[in-house]
Design a protein around this motif. Structure first.
Motif, short mmCIF file in Angstrom:
data_model
loop_
_atom_site.label_atom_id
_atom_site.label_comp_id
_atom_site.label_asym_id
_atom_site.label_seq_id
_atom_site.Cartn_x
_atom_site.Cartn_y
_atom_site.Cartn_z
N VAL A 358 42.33 0.24 35.26
CA VAL A 358 41.26 -0.46 34.95
C VAL A 358 40.16 0.40 34.25
CG1 VAL A 358 41.14 -2.21 36.85
CG2 VAL A 358 40.27 0.24 37.02
N GLN A 359 39.22 -0.14 33.45
CA GLN A 359 38.07 0.65 32.87
C GLN A 359 36.86 -0.30 32.60
OE1 GLN A 359 40.59 0.57 28.74
NE2 GLN A 359 38.25 1.08 28.21
N GLY A 360 35.66 0.39 32.51
CA GLY A 360 34.42 -0.47 32.39
C GLY A 360 33.45 0.45 32.78
N TYR A 361 32.38 -0.48 32.60
CA TYR A 361 30.93 0.17 33.08
C TYR A 361 30.70 0.49 34.42
CZ TYR A 361 28.92 0.14 28.25
OH TYR A 361 28.65 0.28 27.19
N TYR A 362 31.59 -0.03 35.41
CA TYR A 362 31.41 0.23 36.84
C TYR A 362 31.92 1.71 37.08
CZ TYR A 362 32.49 -0.06 41.83
OH TYR A 362 32.53 0.35 43.30
N PHE A 363 32.76 2.48 36.37
CA PHE A 363 33.09 3.80 36.32
C PHE A 363 32.04 4.56 35.50
CE2 PHE A 363 36.74 1.33 37.53
CZ PHE A 363 37.00 1.91 38.63
N SER A 364 32.10 4.04 33.97
CA SER A 364 31.38 4.76 33.05
C SER A 364 31.38 3.89 31.77
CB SER A 364 31.86 6.23 32.94
OG SER A 364 31.35 7.01 31.78
N PRO A 365 30.36 4.17 30.78
CA PRO A 365 30.16 3.60 29.54
C PRO A 365 31.01 4.61 28.67
CG PRO A 365 28.01 4.59 30.17
CD PRO A 365 29.06 4.66 31.41
N PRO A 366 31.18 4.41 27.25
CA PRO A 366 31.71 5.39 26.56
C PRO A 366 30.72 6.42 26.31
CG PRO A 366 32.06 3.06 25.71
CD PRO A 366 31.20 2.99 26.85
N GLN A 367 31.25 7.64 26.52
CA GLN A 367 30.20 8.93 26.27
C GLN A 367 30.65 9.76 25.43
OE1 GLN A 367 29.52 9.59 30.51
NE2 GLN A 367 27.34 8.92 30.21
N PRO A 368 29.95 10.78 24.69
CA PRO A 368 30.68 12.09 24.23
C PRO A 368 31.45 12.71 24.89
CG PRO A 368 28.29 11.72 23.57
CD PRO A 368 28.42 10.75 24.79
N ALA A 369 32.29 13.28 24.16
CA ALA A 369 33.57 14.02 24.82
C ALA A 369 33.06 14.91 26.20
CB ALA A 369 34.34 14.93 23.86
N ALA A 370 32.09 15.81 25.73
CA ALA A 370 31.50 16.72 26.74
C ALA A 370 30.98 16.29 27.90
CB ALA A 370 30.53 17.69 26.13
N ILE A 371 30.08 14.90 27.80
CA ILE A 371 29.69 14.35 28.92
C ILE A 371 30.94 13.72 29.72
CG2 ILE A 371 28.11 12.58 29.57
CD1 ILE A 371 26.35 13.31 27.35
N ALA A 372 31.55 12.62 29.04
CA ALA A 372 32.70 12.19 29.58
C ALA A 372 33.67 13.11 30.20
CB ALA A 372 33.77 11.50 28.46
N PHE A 373 34.28 14.20 29.69
CA PHE A 373 35.11 14.97 30.19
C PHE A 373 34.47 15.64 31.65
CE2 PHE A 373 37.51 15.21 26.20
CZ PHE A 373 38.07 13.97 26.06
#
Length: 386
Positions: A358-373
């Motif tokens: 699964v993927q979606g905003y429940y976990f996280s919106p798309p974000q820049p690499a530094a923040i997402a990682f």
């Protein structure tokens, strides 16, 4: 893709369909490449012009059987009436071209009749093209990442989807829907796509965890052997293992460019790259294509996920559809990814349906690499997966 002889036969077949769609007295010209023009006399209303344009679109979009090839080639039509122009041959062609430009932006199989309001829209779109070319040169494009989780007793991070964003120096973030179409029409999607592939591979390779990255690929990138070359170049430059890369394509792409896409997909999969069919269920959804194309994953469109549990008595609940898709995918040996998960209820249902990821905003919106990682807390997730 099929060679010049087949291309010539396709042009001749298209010309014959154009001739059969108009009157004997109408004049037909080939402007060059795959563009034709029809000149009609005595057509004085937009409604009459629309009838002809619609007939042309309908006939040209029907499949062609050329030798042993079954070819689907879409068409767009732009029309202009003499009275709506400056009443000279250059002006009417220019106006018809403006209408064609708008029709192409709306997708194949459509037509538009010229109106003066189109001039501003066309000028704006051309400015966007110029600015997009500059954006490539000045490194204004960025990659955002949305995490993907495998389902089990607990969701476990298994990778990311890379999504391109344009940070315009004056206008700020420009949505992909606003510039991807322009990039595809102008061919700029080829250098953009190559950059996205290499950057995504480099970013994920920098992680110590064995995570994957998914990259969306446009139909334009499949011209020649372009997408295979771009993928191999990205893997070579980054050092990323092939099994950690997944490319995402759409159902519509498969239908329109079948043989060309199939050969390149097979080449990629033989090298260890995974292939996902994006937005499954919103296009043609032909089960025959799932058998004939080398696909590893079905991505269930967010429009289905958003209707999980909705008004079950009214038949709007998409739960049974998702359950059927998952069961079919399992039977075919495919994994499934549900997009657009926003609630705990949706996550529980998808877990019950035995959806793979699964993927979606429940976990996280798309974000820049530094923040997402960093937000993914890679170390703890890797320990959970172990």
């Amino acid at each position: 893709t099929y060679g010049h002889p087949i291309g010539d036969k396709l042009l001749k077949a298209a010309a014959e369909r154009i001739r059969s769609s108009v009157r004997d007295a109408d004049l037909i010209f080939r402007l060059g490449g795959d563009e034709f023009a029809v000149m009609q006399f005595g057509v004085e209303s937009r409604d009459a012009a629309a009838i002809v344009a619609n007939r042309l679109c309908s006939n040209l979009c029907k499949p062609y059987q050329l030798d042993s090839y079954h070819i689907i080639s879409g068409a767009s039509v732009g029309s202009a009436l003499w009275g709506d122009t400056d009443q000279d041959r250059i002006s009417i062609l220019k106006c018809a071209d403006a209408a064609l430009y708008k029709a192409k932006a709306l997708g194949r199989g459509t037509f538009e009749i010229y109106g003066v309001e189109m001039d501003d829209a066309i000028a704006s779109r051309r400015r966007l093209e110029i600015e997009l070319r500059s954006a490539i040169d000045h490194q204004e494009l960025e990659l955002y990442y949305q995490p993907k989780y495998s389902l089990g007793l607990e969701p476990v991070l298994m990778g990311f989807e890379a999504l391109v964003r344009w940070k315009h120096p004056q206008r700020g973030m420009i949505p992909p829907l606003e510039f991807i179409g322009v990039a595809e029409e102008t061919g700029l999607i080829v250098p953009i796509g190559a950059w996205v592939l290499e950057r995504a591979c480099r970013d994920v390779q920098s992680m110590t965890d064995n995570l994957t990255v998914a990259v969306n690929v446009s139909a334009v990138q499949f011209s020649g052997a372009g997408v295979v070359d771009a993928v191999l170049a990205a893997l070579s430059a980054s050092g990323l293992e092939p099994h950690r890369l997944e490319i995402e394509i759409t159902e519509t792409m498969l239908i329109r460019q079948n043989d060309r896409v199939a050969l390149q997909l097979e080449d990629l999969r033989q090298r260890g790259i995974r292939v996902a069919l994006d937005d499954f269920g919103t296009g043609y959804s032909s089960l025959g294509y799932l058998h004939s194309y080398p696909v590893d994953t079905l991505k269930i469109d967010r429009s289905f996920v958003s209707r999980i549990g909705a008004e079950k008595d009214s038949g709007k609940d998409s739960g049974p559809i998702i359950r059927a898709i998952v069961a079919m995918a399992t039977e075919l040996g495919l994994t499934t990814v549900a997009e657009g998960v926003e609630t705990a209820e949706q996550l529980r249902a998808l877990t019950d349906f035995q959806c793979t990821c699964v993927q979606g905003y429940y976990f996280s919106p798309p974000q820049p690499a530094a923040i997402a990682f960093s937000k993914a807390n890679l170390g703890s997730q890797a320990r959970e997966a172990a």
